[in-house]
Design an enzyme around this catalytic site. Sequence first.
Site, short mmCIF file in Angstrom:
data_model
loop_
_atom_site.label_atom_id
_atom_site.label_comp_id
_atom_site.label_asym_id
_atom_site.label_seq_id
_atom_site.Cartn_x
_atom_site.Cartn_y
_atom_site.Cartn_z
N ASP A 218 -5.91 -3.93 -2.50
CA ASP A 218 -4.82 -3.65 -1.49
C ASP A 218 -4.42 -5.00 -0.90
OD1 ASP A 218 -3.62 -2.44 0.41
OD2 ASP A 218 -5.67 -2.07 1.93
N SER B 177 0.87 -1.24 0.13
CA SER B 177 0.07 -0.06 0.19
C SER B 177 0.88 1.28 -0.06
CB SER B 177 -0.87 -0.01 1.10
OG SER B 177 -2.04 0.99 0.82
#
Length: 327
Positions: free
Chosen positions: A186, A55
């Site tokens: 993600d 991320s």
Amino acid sequence: MTSKAIQVRKPTVPAVRPSIALALGGGGARGLAHILMLEVFDELGLRPCIIAGTSIGAIFGAAYASGLSAKLIRAHAEEVLGSKRYGLARLLISARSEPILKILNILPVRSSLLAPEPLLDMVLPSKLARDFAQLQIPLKIVATDFYAQEQVVIDSGPLRSAIAASMALPAIFTPVVRSRDQLLMDGGLVNPLPFDVLAGTADIVVAVDVSGASTGPGARIQPTAFEALVASSQILQRSIVREKLKAQQPDIYIDVEVDAFNVLGFHKFRDILSAAEPAKAQLRRQLQRGKTPFLHVMSHNTAARGLYEKLGFRNYRETVVRVVTRT
């Protein structure tokens, strides 16, 4: 007949600086703290031999692996988060959830808020490498495969789409199609602190955790529906990190105390950096210890193992023993 004493010089073992692998975890705006950790490496003249990121850790890891100094990365972040030119981006990723909810209410249910790649084009440094092959430091980026429901480690091909996939938090960003068979989201959903993907790549593995911790007494607020949705992802990530640490630990673990900040609170850039200063000092101390020369030994060398333990180091690595030198 006179004789001269012959001096025999004992062979010396050349000092070898240990190689360092760096893992930068996910945590939204809290990951701005990674900038300070990268500053430590620059200030000490150290360079990771490989980086892994999830991320926002993938964003800063990619910038650093592209050859940008921590100073330049910090200056660029300040420009992006402080410039009116990026007002829309700041609105969309800020902690002020009400405008976002209004946008969500007029979108089809199946739509997310925004595509991550156009946002990256706005905020990433222009000097960022376009492809993994152009990086100055090898990089591994972690994402989640939606269909396979498992971790994907990306280390080749286009760089921006890999970063976009790693940061594609559900309900905020659309998933990224990386290949015909992969729909990626993600990376924090499966591996928010990817130090394990660096196993065996270096003498020392450093992991920087910005996932946060539980909220203490007196600091509790009633979250909005959107804030609760985003926070639920962070709760999941923190739980994953805790379980990972029970089974395996990096050689240096830095838990940055940025719990007071919302994961979308990018507008609190300077406050987050200030809160991360103690963690920066901790990392500096740990790495300064690691700059002492190392002697490589065989894993069965019990004398070396005993020396290591006498020196007070708990995380013994069978292939590396630290030798303390006195001047």
